[in-house]
Design a protein around this motif. Structure first.
Motif, mmCIF file in Angstrom:
data_model
loop_
_atom_site.group_PDB
_atom_site.id
_atom_site.type_symbol
_atom_site.label_atom_id
_atom_site.label_comp_id
_atom_site.label_asym_id
_atom_site.label_seq_id
_atom_site.Cartn_x
_atom_site.Cartn_y
_atom_site.Cartn_z
ATOM 1 N N ASN A 384 -3.900 -2.852 7.172
ATOM 2 C CA ASN A 384 -4.636 -4.019 6.682
ATOM 3 C C ASN A 384 -4.615 -5.188 7.662
ATOM 4 O O ASN A 384 -5.565 -5.943 7.762
ATOM 5 C CB ASN A 384 -4.051 -4.482 5.342
ATOM 6 N N SER A 385 -3.527 -5.336 8.391
ATOM 7 C CA SER A 385 -3.411 -6.514 9.254
ATOM 8 C C SER A 385 -4.323 -6.438 10.467
ATOM 9 O O SER A 385 -4.757 -7.455 10.997
ATOM 10 C CB SER A 385 -1.952 -6.669 9.715
ATOM 11 N N ASP A 648 -6.011 0.365 0.267
ATOM 12 C CA ASP A 648 -4.628 -0.017 0.006
ATOM 13 C C ASP A 648 -4.147 0.751 -1.235
ATOM 14 O O ASP A 648 -4.138 1.970 -1.243
ATOM 15 C CB ASP A 648 -4.548 -1.539 -0.171
ATOM 16 N N GLN A 702 -7.219 -7.437 3.526
ATOM 17 C CA GLN A 702 -6.600 -8.762 3.478
ATOM 18 C C GLN A 702 -7.625 -9.838 3.133
ATOM 19 O O GLN A 702 -7.555 -10.964 3.599
ATOM 20 C CB GLN A 702 -5.916 -9.092 4.818
ATOM 21 N N ASP A 703 -8.588 -9.434 2.327
ATOM 22 C CA ASP A 703 -9.605 -10.358 1.843
ATOM 23 C C ASP A 703 -9.980 -9.861 0.448
ATOM 24 O O ASP A 703 -9.398 -8.918 -0.057
ATOM 25 C CB ASP A 703 -10.806 -10.375 2.798
ATOM 26 N N GLN A 727 -4.860 -10.018 -4.315
ATOM 27 C CA GLN A 727 -4.649 -10.721 -3.038
ATOM 28 C C GLN A 727 -3.985 -12.076 -3.272
ATOM 29 O O GLN A 727 -3.081 -12.480 -2.523
ATOM 30 C CB GLN A 727 -5.996 -10.911 -2.327
ATOM 31 N N LYS A 730 -0.329 -11.576 -3.871
ATOM 32 C CA LYS A 730 0.383 -11.303 -2.609
ATOM 33 C C LYS A 730 0.619 -12.589 -1.841
ATOM 34 O O LYS A 730 1.704 -12.829 -1.303
ATOM 35 C CB LYS A 730 -0.431 -10.321 -1.748
ATOM 36 N N TRP A 731 -0.425 -13.425 -1.749
ATOM 37 C CA TRP A 731 -0.274 -14.707 -1.033
ATOM 38 C C TRP A 731 0.795 -15.583 -1.690
ATOM 39 O O TRP A 731 1.608 -16.194 -0.997
ATOM 40 C CB TRP A 731 -1.609 -15.440 -1.004
#
Length: 1332
Positions: A384-385, A648, A702-703, A727, A730-731
């Motif tokens: 993902n990164s 994911d 990651q969006d 998401q 997670k943030w």
């Protein structure tokens, strides 16, 4: 944004048959291929690779023996179980392949050039040698013959309404002279064979014929209907080619056109007018188009081209190109390159009429090929990164790559394009999770071009920016660089020439290793090839890929997917079986894929798309068929899925019901998935509506972006709620508050989630939150959205409940906690910058602290604005406050601060008229301070504060204060303001007492009067309430005379007698009125025999014993006897009736149940109405509707409650009424024990033994009767058991319902206490043993 991927290839080489193949057709039911040659017909089975039948047409004389004969058409006739063959010499022959019989059903002397059957096989069209067309039925009966060349336009001729002349029309860039140019008719193309071409529309209602006009020498297209009537003629098109294909869906007719500098595929409408085109990727006069073919669902157009030979020595190539359209752009998706030397030259090709994406190819050397394609989306899927969400689209020799992480542009635009030297057939992204943006491209020349993303400063000429480039744009995008091109080395180079698509399912698994699949040409087997970069000593421009190892698999591999984490590849065979291949395993073995239960996985139907995903820690295979059936391992989860993607830990699916569903695979089960996909109800964050026909393209890692493509080809970005919340969570877990806040603000997620997700962590990191958010406006926005509700329990419940519940103190308010914590943090960071936010934190508390806010604004007024950077002025702060708080409320609170400067400042910002507030403020300023504050508080209705200020103004203002106290009932508060010995205290107390008297609270009023020494009023109050001891205490303080005290005592005694307190009344009369005779009479009236005797002996009045006491005792004994007799009679009567009622009920219920059993066999015939009727029949006699009672007014409800159990015989609830009455009799008798004991003692004392024994015996008999009867009367203690429903094999729906109805009406819940038997206390001592 999809590409055509090759599923499988089927080859049948070197078919043993005489002559050369000329044409072929498919027998779809038999799954065989029928090939025609100059000798006859050959039927072959390509799967088993066998020749089924061989029929010679030469032997029967239909074809010449010298090999010059030609078959112009073959058609398999399903209805007639035979094959129709047309020869160039003019014979139409029916062949029965099973019996090998031939029948000539017709002959055309001039020869036949074309035979074309309608799609429904009801009509056949023959083009003859003398330029005519003959239409016949399927039984070969002629319908009509027409000239192939017609002078008329057709029935759909355009009508001119005379709107101007051609000379006056606008002619665009050609200028006005175009109006005067003569139309030049170009002759047919030099390589045109001048044969007519026929094509039918998919529904068989129209057909089009392309012929060379003898007058002009140019080709024309004419459209005819099913009745053989000419409809239209095409407009003159220079350079029109012979190829013709009508789109099965019916909208367009495809043909070709040679233009001065290019060659186009053009489209005609049914009316003959041109409607669109696309250009073939060849130069002028480089190739000729032999044929155009649409597939069955009109989505793919196959173009068969051949090089125009210029030099004899040059090799001539044949091409088969597959074109598709999306968003009005034509893409070249596949390009097959055949050489024309000898046996590899294409004779004919055809789409399968049943399987839309299967293409059949026949080559000259008796070589048959079949290709199966399916749609796939080539997207990168890595870590993902680092993954940029690339999607690659093949368009001829270009690969259009869109990087959705940075740009969302609709096709045919793209982020950048890769320019390749040859048409591209396959694209694969690197499977390595950290390098998923690298890609490899396989082109038609079997070259693999490897592109890698790096930091190379020089630009690659083969990579061109697309929609993101242009003047003034600074592209922050790392485009890939061409690293190297590799040529694949085959062991047998002939394979490449015979089958241009030798390799399929190319997968890039390691830095220098590719996987590819090839299918065996002789059996149902597949080979997995490891393509490894060959080591070269010199740095050559082109590298080599050699086959390092191969693994043979029994079965045809049609798809694969790989997992870089487990280094495994899932292979799907044509029968749906799934195999596992570990590419790093030294054994290179292929084993069956097993489910968690240990059984081999096999899809019930082969899937066109498969993916690997971890579900509850187990690696599972997900598959989707072309019929929208979705499988996980071998379990069918849904049958309405149009596309899916694994991202994911999420599985995203689109459905036929126009929804997109998102499931978290970490904790989901198959049953949950099945239930979620079968339900159309919107359940929280899982489901959202999407546009009709949407398909998933990719998910941006990651969006929160999910890219969908519409049927037309345009894109739509949606932010699926499940992805968004996952998401954000997670943030928040990573304390990335800024990213979470901006996402929530943009996508309208309630900001309470910032705190509710983890309150403890948020409060511990409030300072981090403020430093990250930074913007005052954003912090204020956060404050204004705060509410007490926990959104994790209402709006956004987590997909899986946390194992550790987040405890929250119920006494502490969420708003107050957040406001206080954030205010403290802001004051420590920068109180001047966050001034407005600090004010907001005061206002948003559960009880807004407006006074503090106004005080802070007042402090700002006194500060110089330039003294502190980032400081906020008082004016700005006040303007901001007025947005949050109502101006009138703010004005009132400012007035409550007693600061007139602040009041004026607020009033100026409000809409108030200065004529209203200025006189009021001026009046206030002139007043003394305490009275001024009293006036303000009274105006603001803060009366407690008001009397506090007024009490300080002096005694002259006390009357005004007292009036206010009386008006607002502020007695308790006022008493605290004055000392207890003051006159004001006494006045307030008297007023308070009078107020309590009005409220009929006499005893508290008397206490208040007594406390402030208002004894007369206290005496009056105590007299009224009958508090004789307090009254006599007060009377003692008033120093009353003896007569007055006696009068008071008699008054008190009367009040006590009213309350049946005879002993107290006797005490008052004896001690305070000295009237012992009256006291004795009161004691006898109250049955206090012993107390009466005490007074008689105290005052030595023994005569009263004879005159009053003994008669009174005997009278009481008689009364007790009468009462006991009546109680015994009543008890026995009620008991007897209760037993009768119960017996009647049991009989009625039994009769009803027997009726039900008798009618049970016919019960299925009765309607629902009958069950209702029979249920009411059973309970009608004893049931009782409460609707009449419930409908009563509240005024009569108590009366109705009392009457709800009627003792009237036959009343519905008579048994309950009897129970209630019996209970009352027992309790009344039990209460007599103490009284009976006392009278027995005095009866014995005065020697009334006979009467005493009589009373004792009667009372004992009564008690024994009741005690014996209790178990008989109260047989059930549980009201629910009164009418237990009858269940069992003999019960019917009616009987069960009736028994429930009986239970419902017989024992209402509110009568439950009636079923508890009354208690008779045996320990109570009442008998006098002296009488025994």
């Amino acid at each position: 944004m999809r590409n055509l991927e090759l599923l499988r290839t089927l080859e049948f080489r070197d078919i043993q048959a005489p002559g050369k193949p000329q044409c072929f057709c498919l027998r779809t039911e038999q799954k065989t291929v029928l090939i025609g040659s100059e000798h006859g017909l050959v039927e072959v089975d390509p799967v088993r690779r066998e020749v089924e039948h061989e029929i010679s047409l030469v032997a029967e004389g239909f074809l010449p023996e010298d090999g010059s004969g030609c078959i112009v058409g073959i058609q398999d006739l399903l209805d007639q179980e035979s094959v129709c063959v047309a020869t160039a010499s003019g014979d139409v022959i029916l062949c029965s392949l099973s019996t090998q019989q031939l029948e000539c059903v017709g002959s055309v002397a001039s020869g036949i050039s074309v035979m074309s059957w309608s799609p429904d096989q009801e009509l056949v069209l023959l083009a003859t040698g003398k330029q005519t067309m003959i239409m016949m039925t399927k039984d070969f009966e002629p319908i009509m013959e027409q000239q192939i060349h017609q002078d008329d336009f057709g029935e759909s001729k355009f009508i001119t309404v005379g709107w101007g002349k051609k000379e006056t029309q606008f002619h665009g860039s050609e200028g006005r002279q175009a109006a005067f140019q003569m139309q030049m008719h170009e002759s047919a193309l030099p390589w045109d064979d001048h044969r007519p071409q026929v094509t039918w529309r998919g529904d068989g209602q129209f057909f089009a014929v392309s012929v060379v006009c003898p007058e002009t020498g140019a080709r024309k297209v004419r459209v005819w209907n099913r009745e053989f009537a000419l409809q239209s003629t095409s407009e003159p098109v220079a350079g029109l080619g012979p190829a013709l294909a009508w789109k099965p869906s019916g909208s367009l007719i495809a043909s070709t056109q040679d233009k001065p500098n290019q060659q186009d595929v053009v489209f005609f409408e049914k009316n003959g007018l041109l409607h669109g085109h696309f250009t073939l990727p060849f130069l002028k006069d480089e190739v000729k188009v032999n044929d155009l073919l649409w597939n069955a669902d009109s989505s793919v157009l196959a173009v068969w081209l051949e090089d125009l030979q210029r030099e004899k020595s040059s090799t001539v190539k044949t091409y088969v190109q597959l074109w598709t359209v999306g968003n009005y752009h034509w893409y070249l998706k596949q390009s097959l390159l055949f050489s024309t030397c000898g046996k590899n030259k294409i004779v004919s090709l055809m789409w399968d009429p049943v399987t839309p994406y299967r293409l059949h190819v026949l080559c000259q050397g008796w070589h048959y090929l079949s290709y199966d394609w399916h749609w796939t989306t080539d997207r990168s899927s890595g870590d993902n990164s680092s993954d940029l969400a690339n999607v690659a689209v093949i368009d001829g020799s270009n690969v259009l790559v869109t990087v959705f992480q940075q740009t969302v542009v609709p096709p045919p635009m793209c982020t950048y394009r890769l320019l390749l030297p040859h048409p591209v057939n396959q694209v694969t992204f690197f499977a390595h999770p950290k390098k998923s943006n690298d890609l490899a491209v396989l082109d038609a020349s079997n070259q693999i071009s490897v592109y890698k993303c790096g930091d190379s400063p020089c630009a690659d000429p083969t990579v061109k920016l697309g929609a993101v480039g242009g003047n003034g744009f600074k592209v922050s995008l790392r485009t890939p660089q061409l690293e190297k091109r590799y040529k694949i080395q085959f062991e047998n180079s002939e394979d490449q020439e015979v089958n241009p698509l030798k390799l399929s399912l190319l997968t890039w698994i390691e830095e220098d290793i590719f996987l590819a699949i090839s299918h065996s040409q002789s059996s149902a087997q597949s080979v997995i090839h490891h393509l490894t970069v060959a080591a070269s000593e010199m740095e050559e421009e082109q590298g080599q890929l050699s086959v390092s190892s191969s693994v043979m698999v029994n079965g045809v591999i049609i798809s694969l997917c790989c997992s870089s984490k487990t280094k495994s590849v899932a292979l799907q065979l044509a029968d749906g079986q799934i195999l596992k291949y570990l590419w790093e395993s030294p054994s290179l073995a292929v084993t069956p894929w097993k489910n968690p239960g240990g059984f081999p996985v096999q899809f019930p139907y082969p899937c066109t798309q498969i993916e690997l995903a971890m579900i509850r820690g187990e690696e599972c295979v997900l598959g989707l068929t072309d019929r929208c059936r979705f499988f996980i391992n071998d379990t069918e989860v849904a049958s309405n899925i149009t596309s899916f993607a694994v991202y994911d830990e999420f599985l995203l699916l689109t459905t036929h019901s126009h929804t997109c569903q998102c499931f978290c695979l970490r904790d989901v089960s198959f049953k949950t998935l099945q239930a979620g996909l079968s339900s159309h109800m919107s359940n929280g964050e899982i489901l959202r509506k999407v546009e009709r026909g949407s398909r998933i393209v990719t998910v941006v890692p990651q969006d929160t972006k999910l890219i969908l493509q519409m049927p037309r080809g345009n894109l739509e970005v949606v932010h699926h709620r499940a992805l968004v919340l996952a998401q954000i969570r997670k943030w928040l877990d990573k304390l990335m508050f800024k990213e979470a806040f901006e996402c929530m603000r943009k996508l309208r997620i309630n900001l309470n989630l910032m705190y509710d997700h983890n309150p403890k962590v948020f409060l511990e990191n409030v300072e981090t939150f403020i430093r990250q958010i930074e913007s005052v406006n954003y912090i204020n926005l956060f404050f204004t959205e705060l509410k007490e509700e926990d959104v994790t329990k209402t709006m956004y419940p987590p997909p899986v409940t946390s194992s550790v519940p987040l405890s929250r103190d119920p006494d502490e308010k969420k708003l107050d906690l957040i406001c206080d914590a954030m205010r403290a943090a802001m004051e420590s960071i920068n109180p001047h910058k966050y001034c407005l936010s600090i004010l907001t934190s005061h206002i948003k508390k559960t009880t807004p602290e407006l006074e503090i806010v106004l005080q802070k604004v007042h402090e700002l007024q006194g500060r110089k604005p330039s003294s502190v950077p980032d400081a906020v002025g008082a004016e700005e702060a006040l303007k901001y406050l007025l947005l949050l708080v109502d101006v009138n409320e703010l004005y009132d609170h400012s007035l409550g601060t007693y600061d007139f400067d602040l009041v004026l400042m607020v009033a100026e910002k409000s809409q108030k008229d200065p004529k209203e507030y200025l006189p009021f403020l001026n009046t206030l300023k002139k007043m003394e301070t305490n009275y001024q504050r009293f006036t303000i508080d009274k105006y603001l209705k803060r009366y407690e504060k008001a009397i506090g200020h007024l009490s300080k103004c002096g005694p002259e203002y006390f009357p005004e204060c007292l009036n206010l106290i009386k008006d607002k009932n502020l007695y308790n508060e006022a008493l605290k303001l004055y000392p207890p010995n003051s006159q004001q205290y006494k006045d307030i107390s008297i007023a308070y007492g009078e107020h309590l008297m009005q409220e009929h609270m006499y005893e508290p009023a008397g206490l208040v009067f007594a406390r402030c020494s208002a004894h007369e009023k206290a005496l009056s109050a105590f007299l009224t309430c009958g508090s004789w001891k307090q009254a006599l205490c007060v009377a003692a303080q008033l120093n009353l005379t003896k007569d007055q005290l006696a009068g008071l005592a008699r008054t008190l005694a009367e009040k006590l007698i009213e309350k049946r307190k005879h002993i107290d009344a006797a005490v008052v009369l004896e001690q305070y009125a000295q009237d012992y005779e009256e006291a004795v009479l009161l004691l006898l009236e109250g049955a206090a025999w012993e107390e009466a005797l005490r007074l008689v002996y105290k005052y030595n009045r023994l005569d009263i014993i004879e005159t009053n006491i003994k008669p009174s005792i005997l009278e009481a004994q008689k009364n007790y006897m009468v009462f006991l007799d009546s109680q015994t009679t009543t008890f026995s009567r009620h008991k007897k009736r209760l037993l009768v009622v119960r017996k009647l009920k049991e009989q009625a219920q039994q009769v009803n149940l027997e009726d039900e059993v008798l009618h049970g066999q016919e019960s299925d015939l009765f309607s629902e109405t009958s069950s209702i009727v029979s249920g009411s029949e059973m309970s009608g006699r004893y049931s009782h509707s409460n609707s009449r009672i419930s409908a009563r007014s509240s005024k009569n409800r108590r009366k109705a409650e009392r009457k709800k159990h009627s003792l009237k015989e036959g009343s519905p609830l008579e048994d309950l009424a009897l129970l209630e009455a019996l209970n009352e009799v027992v309790q009344n008798t039990e209460k007599l024990k103490d009284e009976v004991y006392h009278i027995l003692k005095v009866l014995f004392l005065f020697e009334f033994d006979e009467q005493a024994r009589e009373l004792q015996k009667a009372f004992e008999d009564t008690l024994q009767l009741m005690e014996r009867s209790l178990p008989e009367i109260w047989i059930l203690t549980d009201p629910q058991n009164l009418a237990t429903p009858v269940l069992g094999p003999n019960s019917t729906a009616n009987s069960i319902m009736a028994s429930y109805q009986q239970q419902k009406t017989s024992a209402p819940v509110f009568d439950a206490e009636l079923f508890i038997p009354p208690k008779i206390n045996r320990k109570t001592q009442w008998k006098l043993s002296l009488l025994e």
